[in-house]
Structures are given as C-alpha cells and as structure tokens.
Design a protein around this motif. Sequence first.
Motif, short mmCIF file in Angstrom:
data_model
loop_
_atom_site.label_atom_id
_atom_site.label_comp_id
_atom_site.label_asym_id
_atom_site.label_seq_id
_atom_site.Cartn_x
_atom_site.Cartn_y
_atom_site.Cartn_z
N GLY A 185 0.82 -1.21 0.00
CA GLY A 185 0.00 0.00 0.00
C GLY A 185 0.85 1.26 0.00
O GLY A 185 0.56 2.22 -0.73
N GLN A 186 1.90 1.25 0.81
CA GLN A 186 2.76 2.43 0.86
C GLN A 186 3.61 2.56 -0.40
O GLN A 186 3.91 3.68 -0.84
N ARG A 231 2.54 1.71 -3.35
CA ARG A 231 1.63 2.30 -4.33
C ARG A 231 1.50 3.81 -4.12
O ARG A 231 1.49 4.59 -5.08
N THR A 232 1.43 4.22 -2.87
CA THR A 232 1.36 5.66 -2.57
C THR A 232 2.60 6.39 -3.08
O THR A 232 2.51 7.50 -3.61
N ALA A 233 3.76 5.74 -2.92
CA ALA A 233 5.00 6.36 -3.41
C ALA A 233 4.97 6.50 -4.93
O ALA A 233 5.39 7.53 -5.48
N GLN A 234 4.45 5.48 -5.62
CA GLN A 234 4.36 5.56 -7.07
C GLN A 234 3.32 6.59 -7.51
O GLN A 234 3.51 7.29 -8.52
N GLN A 235 2.24 6.71 -6.74
CA GLN A 235 1.26 7.75 -7.04
C GLN A 235 1.87 9.14 -6.89
O GLN A 235 1.62 10.04 -7.71
N GLY A 236 2.69 9.32 -5.85
CA GLY A 236 3.35 10.60 -5.65
C GLY A 236 4.30 10.93 -6.78
O GLY A 236 4.37 12.09 -7.23
N LEU A 237 5.02 9.91 -7.25
CA LEU A 237 5.95 10.13 -8.37
C LEU A 237 5.19 10.53 -9.63
O LEU A 237 5.61 11.43 -10.37
N LYS A 254 0.49 -5.52 -7.24
CA LYS A 254 1.17 -6.08 -6.07
C LYS A 254 0.32 -5.89 -4.82
O LYS A 254 0.25 -6.77 -3.95
N LEU A 255 -0.36 -4.75 -4.74
CA LEU A 255 -1.23 -4.51 -3.59
C LEU A 255 -2.41 -5.47 -3.61
O LEU A 255 -2.80 -6.02 -2.57
N SER A 310 0.98 4.69 8.05
CA SER A 310 2.43 4.57 8.18
C SER A 310 2.74 3.35 9.04
O SER A 310 1.86 2.75 9.65
N PHE A 311 4.03 3.01 9.08
CA PHE A 311 4.47 1.93 9.95
C PHE A 311 4.56 2.44 11.39
O PHE A 311 4.88 3.61 11.62
N PRO A 312 4.28 1.57 12.35
CA PRO A 312 4.49 1.98 13.75
C PRO A 312 5.97 2.09 14.06
O PRO A 312 6.83 1.76 13.24
#
Length: 486
Positions: free
Chosen positions: A201-202, A204-210, A255-256, A285-287
Amino acid sequence: MPAAGDAQSGSDLQMVSFEEEETKPTVGELPELKSVPLEEIQPAPLDVQDVLTAVQASYPLLTSAYLGRNVATGENISAWGNFDLKLKGSSISRPEGFYETYRNAVSMEKPLFNGGYLYGGYRLGEGNFAPWYGERQTNGGGEFAAGVGVPLLKDRNIDKRRAELFKAQLERQRVEPEIRAQLIDFSRVATIYYWDWVAAGQARTAQQGLLSLAQERVQNIQRRIELGDLKSITRINNEQLIASRETKLIEAERKLQSAAIKLSLFFRDPSGEPLLPHDSLLPGSFPDQVLPTEADLADATDAAIAASPLLAEMDWKIRQTRIDLQQAENSLLPKLDAQLYASKDVGEPTSSKGDKTPFELELGLFGEVPLQRREAYGKVTSTQAKLQQLSVKRQFTQDKTVAAVQDAVSALLNAHQRIRRAEQNVRLADEALNLARIQFNEGDIDLVELNIYEQATTDARLIDISAKADFFKAMADYRAALNITP
C-alpha cells in the motif's frame, strides 16, 4: 478495491504462492471474496492484531488443528472400551435324537485394570445327556458360578489394553503442543502477509506521488514553452514520464491486490469466509520500530527451548514409545495365570447321586512359554531403535530452534540498522530534489536530470518501506522462533 485471480494454496504450514498477472484483474474474477470497506469493519485502520484475532477465531487449518483434541478424546474413550463389562449368552437345543438336551447360559466378564478379570454367570442344562457330557447337566434351578483370573508374570504390570490406554492418554497431552505449534506458525505467516500488504500500500502511494509530480507540472511546462523558456520536446519528455510512471503505478496496484488476496486467507469473518481488505483499511504509516531489550536477546535461546511446542510434542512421543517398549519387554515374559472358579447348583437334584448339589471350588495355574520369542525380541529391538531415532530428532529440533533464534535476531538487528540508513537516504534525497526543482525552474537543469532526482527520491522511499516491512516481518520470525503464542 478490485478483486484478483484465484489464489492457489501450498502446504498447510507454508505461505501460499500466487502467479503474477500481466493485466489488472476485475471484480468479476473473484466474486467469492468480499472487498470490505473501512466503516463495515472498525473505525480505525486494520491492525495486525485484528488479523491474528481472525486467525485464532476462524482460520480453517487452525480450526482443523483444534479438532485434534476431539480426535484424541475419542481415542481415549475407545481405549477405555477395552475394560468394558461384557455380557454373553447362549441357547442350544437338541429336540430330536437319542439324547434330547436344552442348554441356556448367561454370563458377565469384567476385565480388570491389573490385567486380570472377574467372571459371573448362570447356566441351566436340562434333558437326557450322554454320560460323557454329564457336566452339562445342572440341577433343576440351574448353576450359579463366579471366578477371577490374575496374571502372575506376563501382563501383570502392563498389557495390550493398558498400553493402548496409556498411549491414548498421552496423546491427549501431545496434541496441545501440536496445536500451539500450528497457531504460532499460522500467526507468523499471517503477520508477514499483513506487513507485505501494508508495504504494498505504501509502495503504491509512493508511485502515485511520483506520477503526481509529472502530472502537476504539465501546465507549467506548457506555459514555459510558450514563453520560450523551454524547448517543445520537454512536453513530450514529460508525457513519456507520465506514461512510464502510470505503468509502474499499475504494477504497484497489482502487487497490492496480490498482497490483499494473500492476506484474505487469514483475515476472515466469524463464519470463516475470507475477506478482501479494502484500501481504506490500510494504515497511514508503519508503527515505531522497537527492538527487544539486550536482556531479552541474551535469554532468547533459553526461552525458545523452554517454550518450544515441537520439543514438548517430541517429549510426549518419547513417552508413548517408552510404553511400547514396556509392552514389548512384557512380551518376553512367560505367561503364567492363576484362576479361581466357584459354582453352586440350586433346585431339585437331577442325579440320584447328588453330585451336582455340593459347592464346588476350583483353582488352576496356566502357563505358556514361546521357546524362541523372536516376535518379542524383534519388537524390543525395533522399539529401542525408535526411541533412539526420537532422541536424535529431538536434539536436531533443539539445534534448529537455536539456529532459528540466532537467524531471527540477526535479521531483526540488520533490518533495524537498514531503517536508520534508509531514513537518512530519504532525507538526503528530499533535500536534493528540492534543490533540483529550484534549478529546473531557473533553467539550470533539464527535465531528464530532474527525473533522475525524482526517481531517486521515490527509490529511497521504496527502500525505506522495504526496510521497515522487513523489520516487522523479522519481528514476526523472532516471536515465532521464541515460540511466543499470540
């Protein structure tokens, strides 16, 4: 989130492998899986403890393991059946012939826990009996009898009935560490799948930001081209970046989806139906990554050995095999049984001599000795070898336990160090990107160079995500190596 293609499960204690698809799946391909939105489950993102709770409550293979208790209980009850009271009866009539006879009998026999038995019965023999069958005839009221048998050598301390009972009782104890071992392993796998899902999930968020970076500067580039500040090819280069980054986003989506499908094998509703976690359940986010204390790490090996369900299970197996050895050694003994039998006829005497009327008492000794006893010696030899096998396997299991702890601790410390380096890399990459944006806006660098900095920043974030996911997966391995029950 759209569902994906059918998952294909592997062995009971291993993770499930999935084939990667080239195209983005559609909802219709997995109608049996439910994509569960956040508000239908809980008012907070899905936590790893929620998954572990679902595993303990409704994971099918764990439910199957729990049923092992019922199997062991049934086998124990069945073993007690060897000591059940037995009722026997017979009725034999000969209405035609020179000797007309009528014989009826009923008896009860109760096996004793010490290997002997109790006997009680009644019989009635009427008619004209042949002289050589005179013992079949009774007085008019019939004969009452009682007896007891006691083994003196073979079967005195243990016999087949008691051996089966003792082993069945030990099986009820052995099944508990077996269940616990499966619970620990299923929880470990579920935890790893959970962090893979979070990391996907994170990522994918990074790729969305890019992708957003390239999309957000479309108008700015067009305006600068119109002003003559940039060449026209810059717009084409940016469109290429958008297409390329959209492709990577699609791969990240896949992948998600794959990670969510794997997680759905463990994340289930109370009825046991798999639930496909919705995107809204992803944590932001991760704990915090907290290492065990130095004291815990120092005592990890001893704690793992002491709490190991596999070692406990093998200990129960060794006890069961020792019972087999006792039974095999019992078979070497000669059979010598003592019996006491008493009987009394009642009613009108059927013989003028009155030989049926007196109280009768009979004592007997019965012996049997196989002269070669190869079967018994063979069982002793094979059972002793089985005990040695179990002892060797137990030692190897202990060695594996120690190695698993050492490996888990190494992975945990390594992942923790990687996180610190990865976070530093992200900070540096962000600083470099901010400077690159300024330089691009001032015309000092072109879009190709800016893309390098943007891609480097995203790669740094992906490395950071991977390191943190590896830390929590290593923590799952560490807890499993220490045999910590969720």
